[in-house]
Design a protein around this motif. Sequence first.
Motif, PDB file in Angstrom:
ATOM      1  N   VAL A  53      75.419 -16.075  -4.604  1.00  0.00           N
ATOM      2  CA  VAL A  53      76.409 -15.536  -3.661  1.00  0.00           C
ATOM      3  C   VAL A  53      77.251 -16.663  -3.062  1.00  0.00           C
ATOM      4  O   VAL A  53      78.485 -16.553  -2.935  1.00  0.00           O
ATOM      5  CB  VAL A  53      75.702 -14.741  -2.544  1.00  0.00           C
ATOM      6  CG1 VAL A  53      76.709 -14.322  -1.467  1.00  0.00           C
ATOM      7  CG2 VAL A  53      75.014 -13.520  -3.128  1.00  0.00           C
ATOM      8  N   GLY A  54      76.610 -17.767  -2.681  1.00  0.00           N
ATOM      9  CA  GLY A  54      77.354 -18.907  -2.144  1.00  0.00           C
ATOM     10  C   GLY A  54      78.355 -19.476  -3.132  1.00  0.00           C
ATOM     11  O   GLY A  54      79.465 -19.859  -2.758  1.00  0.00           O
ATOM     12  N   ALA A  55      77.970 -19.539  -4.417  1.00  0.00           N
ATOM     13  CA  ALA A  55      78.887 -20.063  -5.432  1.00  0.00           C
ATOM     14  C   ALA A  55      80.102 -19.155  -5.599  1.00  0.00           C
ATOM     15  O   ALA A  55      81.245 -19.628  -5.704  1.00  0.00           O
ATOM     16  CB  ALA A  55      78.149 -20.216  -6.765  1.00  0.00           C
ATOM     17  N   VAL A  56      79.894 -17.846  -5.598  1.00  0.00           N
ATOM     18  CA  VAL A  56      81.016 -16.902  -5.725  1.00  0.00           C
ATOM     19  C   VAL A  56      81.954 -17.010  -4.521  1.00  0.00           C
ATOM     20  O   VAL A  56      83.186 -17.032  -4.662  1.00  0.00           O
ATOM     21  CB  VAL A  56      80.479 -15.466  -5.883  1.00  0.00           C
ATOM     22  CG1 VAL A  56      81.629 -14.459  -5.814  1.00  0.00           C
ATOM     23  CG2 VAL A  56      79.730 -15.319  -7.197  1.00  0.00           C
ATOM     24  N   VAL A  57      81.376 -17.089  -3.313  1.00  0.00           N
ATOM     25  CA  VAL A  57      82.203 -17.212  -2.102  1.00  0.00           C
ATOM     26  C   VAL A  57      82.979 -18.528  -2.108  1.00  0.00           C
ATOM     27  O   VAL A  57      84.171 -18.570  -1.754  1.00  0.00           O
ATOM     28  CB  VAL A  57      81.323 -17.109  -0.847  1.00  0.00           C
ATOM     29  CG1 VAL A  57      82.127 -17.430   0.411  1.00  0.00           C
ATOM     30  CG2 VAL A  57      80.715 -15.718  -0.742  1.00  0.00           C
ATOM     31  N   MET A  58      82.347 -19.614  -2.534  1.00  0.00           N
ATOM     32  CA  MET A  58      83.020 -20.904  -2.569  1.00  0.00           C
ATOM     33  C   MET A  58      84.173 -20.903  -3.559  1.00  0.00           C
ATOM     34  O   MET A  58      85.261 -21.423  -3.268  1.00  0.00           O
ATOM     35  CB  MET A  58      82.019 -21.998  -2.924  1.00  0.00           C
ATOM     36  CG  MET A  58      82.615 -23.406  -2.976  1.00  0.00           C
ATOM     37  SD  MET A  58      83.308 -23.913  -1.380  1.00  0.00           S
ATOM     38  CE  MET A  58      81.802 -24.069  -0.430  1.00  0.00           C
ATOM     39  N   VAL A  59      83.980 -20.311  -4.727  1.00  0.00           N
ATOM     40  CA  VAL A  59      85.062 -20.241  -5.716  1.00  0.00           C
ATOM     41  C   VAL A  59      86.227 -19.415  -5.171  1.00  0.00           C
ATOM     42  O   VAL A  59      87.393 -19.794  -5.294  1.00  0.00           O
ATOM     43  CB  VAL A  59      84.529 -19.652  -7.039  1.00  0.00           C
ATOM     44  CG1 VAL A  59      85.691 -19.350  -7.990  1.00  0.00           C
ATOM     45  CG2 VAL A  59      83.559 -20.608  -7.700  1.00  0.00           C
ATOM     46  N   GLY A  60      85.911 -18.278  -4.531  1.00  0.00           N
ATOM     47  CA  GLY A  60      86.976 -17.464  -3.940  1.00  0.00           C
ATOM     48  C   GLY A  60      87.718 -18.191  -2.841  1.00  0.00           C
ATOM     49  O   GLY A  60      88.954 -18.104  -2.747  1.00  0.00           O
ATOM     50  N   TYR A  61      86.975 -18.924  -2.022  1.00  0.00           N
ATOM     51  CA  TYR A  61      87.611 -19.677  -0.930  1.00  0.00           C
ATOM     52  C   TYR A  61      88.506 -20.786  -1.477  1.00  0.00           C
ATOM     53  O   TYR A  61      89.615 -21.000  -0.972  1.00  0.00           O
ATOM     54  CB  TYR A  61      86.526 -20.266  -0.027  1.00  0.00           C
ATOM     55  CG  TYR A  61      87.065 -20.989   1.180  1.00  0.00           C
ATOM     56  CD1 TYR A  61      87.523 -20.296   2.284  1.00  0.00           C
ATOM     57  CD2 TYR A  61      87.114 -22.377   1.218  1.00  0.00           C
ATOM     58  CE1 TYR A  61      88.018 -20.941   3.388  1.00  0.00           C
ATOM     59  CE2 TYR A  61      87.605 -23.047   2.317  1.00  0.00           C
ATOM     60  CZ  TYR A  61      88.056 -22.324   3.407  1.00  0.00           C
ATOM     61  OH  TYR A  61      88.553 -22.975   4.492  1.00  0.00           O
ATOM     62  N   MET A  62      88.065 -21.489  -2.502  1.00  0.00           N
ATOM     63  CA  MET A  62      88.870 -22.550  -3.082  1.00  0.00           C
ATOM     64  C   MET A  62      90.140 -21.991  -3.724  1.00  0.00           C
ATOM     65  O   MET A  62      91.212 -22.599  -3.641  1.00  0.00           O
ATOM     66  CB  MET A  62      88.049 -23.321  -4.121  1.00  0.00           C
ATOM     67  CG  MET A  62      86.887 -24.107  -3.528  1.00  0.00           C
ATOM     68  SD  MET A  62      87.402 -25.289  -2.257  1.00  0.00           S
ATOM     69  CE  MET A  62      88.454 -26.372  -3.222  1.00  0.00           C
ATOM     70  N   LEU A  64      91.715 -19.346  -2.696  1.00  0.00           N
ATOM     71  CA  LEU A  64      92.591 -19.009  -1.575  1.00  0.00           C
ATOM     72  C   LEU A  64      93.275 -20.250  -1.018  1.00  0.00           C
ATOM     73  O   LEU A  64      94.475 -20.229  -0.693  1.00  0.00           O
ATOM     74  CB  LEU A  64      91.780 -18.319  -0.481  1.00  0.00           C
ATOM     75  CG  LEU A  64      92.551 -17.871   0.770  1.00  0.00           C
ATOM     76  CD1 LEU A  64      93.588 -16.813   0.404  1.00  0.00           C
ATOM     77  CD2 LEU A  64      91.589 -17.308   1.818  1.00  0.00           C
ATOM     78  N   VAL A  65      92.543 -21.359  -0.903  1.00  0.00           N
ATOM     79  CA  VAL A  65      93.118 -22.599  -0.383  1.00  0.00           C
ATOM     80  C   VAL A  65      94.197 -23.137  -1.327  1.00  0.00           C
ATOM     81  O   VAL A  65      95.248 -23.622  -0.895  1.00  0.00           O
ATOM     82  CB  VAL A  65      92.011 -23.645  -0.171  1.00  0.00           C
ATOM     83  CG1 VAL A  65      92.608 -25.007   0.141  1.00  0.00           C
ATOM     84  CG2 VAL A  65      91.080 -23.209   0.946  1.00  0.00           C
ATOM     85  N   ILE A  66      93.939 -23.052  -2.637  1.00  0.00           N
ATOM     86  CA  ILE A  66      94.903 -23.565  -3.609  1.00  0.00           C
ATOM     87  C   ILE A  66      96.172 -22.716  -3.627  1.00  0.00           C
ATOM     88  O   ILE A  66      97.287 -23.239  -3.696  1.00  0.00           O
ATOM     89  CB  ILE A  66      94.251 -23.618  -5.009  1.00  0.00           C
ATOM     90  CG1 ILE A  66      93.136 -24.659  -5.031  1.00  0.00           C
ATOM     91  CG2 ILE A  66      95.285 -23.960  -6.078  1.00  0.00           C
ATOM     92  CD1 ILE A  66      92.331 -24.660  -6.323  1.00  0.00           C
ATOM     93  N   SER A  67      96.012 -21.400  -3.551  1.00  0.00           N
ATOM     94  CA  SER A  67      97.175 -20.514  -3.628  1.00  0.00           C
ATOM     95  C   SER A  67      97.959 -20.463  -2.323  1.00  0.00           C
ATOM     96  O   SER A  67      99.167 -20.248  -2.324  1.00  0.00           O
ATOM     97  CB  SER A  67      96.735 -19.101  -4.016  1.00  0.00           C
ATOM     98  OG  SER A  67      95.813 -18.583  -3.074  1.00  0.00           O
ATOM     99  N   HIS A  68      97.273 -20.654  -1.173  1.00  0.00           N
ATOM    100  CA  HIS A  68      97.943 -20.607   0.135  1.00  0.00           C
ATOM    101  C   HIS A  68      97.513 -21.822   0.952  1.00  0.00           C
ATOM    102  O   HIS A  68      96.605 -21.732   1.788  1.00  0.00           O
ATOM    103  CB  HIS A  68      97.590 -19.316   0.877  1.00  0.00           C
ATOM    104  CG  HIS A  68      98.007 -18.071   0.184  1.00  0.00           C
ATOM    105  ND1 HIS A  68      99.307 -17.606   0.165  1.00  0.00           N
ATOM    106  CD2 HIS A  68      97.298 -17.195  -0.562  1.00  0.00           C
ATOM    107  CE1 HIS A  68      99.377 -16.491  -0.536  1.00  0.00           C
ATOM    108  NE2 HIS A  68      98.174 -16.220  -0.991  1.00  0.00           N
ATOM    109  N   PRO A  69      98.125 -22.970   0.731  1.00  0.00           N
ATOM    110  CA  PRO A  69      97.735 -24.172   1.491  1.00  0.00           C
ATOM    111  C   PRO A  69      98.031 -24.011   2.976  1.00  0.00           C
ATOM    112  O   PRO A  69      98.970 -23.326   3.373  1.00  0.00           O
ATOM    113  CB  PRO A  69      98.594 -25.279   0.852  1.00  0.00           C
ATOM    114  CG  PRO A  69      99.751 -24.559   0.231  1.00  0.00           C
ATOM    115  CD  PRO A  69      99.221 -23.226  -0.212  1.00  0.00           C
TER     116      PRO A  69
END
Length: 302
Positions: A53-62, A64-69
């Motif tokens: 679950v942590g890996a999936v959340v981290m990938v989603g968060y990254m 989001l950061v890349i697409s919307h700095p």
Amino acid sequence: MAHQPHDPNEKVVYVGDSRVRKYEKNNIPRDYSAYPGKSEAFVPNFLLKEWMVGAVVMVGYMMLVISHPSPLGYPADPTNTSFIPMPDWYFLFLYQLLKYPYAADSFILLGTLVIPGLAFGGLLLAPFLDTGKERRFYRRPIASSLMLLSIIAVGYLTVVSWQHYQHELEVNGIIPEHIKRHDELLAAIEAGRPAPTPGQEPELAAIVDKDDEGFQIYQRSTCMTCHGDELKGMPPQLPTLRGIGDKYSKEELLAIIEGGIGTMPAQYQQNLDQGLTDADIDLLADWLARQKSDAGAEVEEG
């Protein structure tokens, strides 16, 4: 000894070496279904699920950061004495706690070290202090009561801190910078002007009717003491009066002169002491109400 010829159809059986011990390792976790709460082994069952679950959340968060700095904030203004510093929302409860007498002044160590240390230390030691096998919260009265009490206290302090901040803004007439910048952006878009750039001061509107009697009255009034002879002021403490007619009407400006606004006190009696009359103040408010951005642009073009 004579050797018999080898028969290819003969079945060969290999006997293991008795000197080599056979080890059997049982990796099947214990069955915890008989326990109240129907838990499972922490390692590796529960831990593996948490990692996934942590890996999936981290990938989603990254993603989001890349697409919307994150946008850069506005440049800090050390001369802005009206700025009210506020921490991030998850520290508002500690910010509010330090406002109380028992957590500030001579009790500052109690508010900054003892109380937060007990709270966070108890949270860290909770797995070691509460070692019961029961997992239903209503069967764990001590741990559940402490957790509910902490949630209520944090929620209450957060709400009170935010309400107090909103009250300070209203009393002092302060508009937060991000809201002010957003309003300026919308006003620029509606007027067809280029969007203001953070860190770059917007172009001031021109003074309208500088030869008018109202400007002469302005130079004799108390307004010029703070806002200057060119109406520029010293934002954000002393806002510019250029374009003030876009925000306030003549009646509203008269009300501000008579009653003040935000941190600015009433100026009516002081202007009378300066030698102005009621008629002069009325002409001054009328001239200030004509200080509009569009009118200034027309004057420059003419």
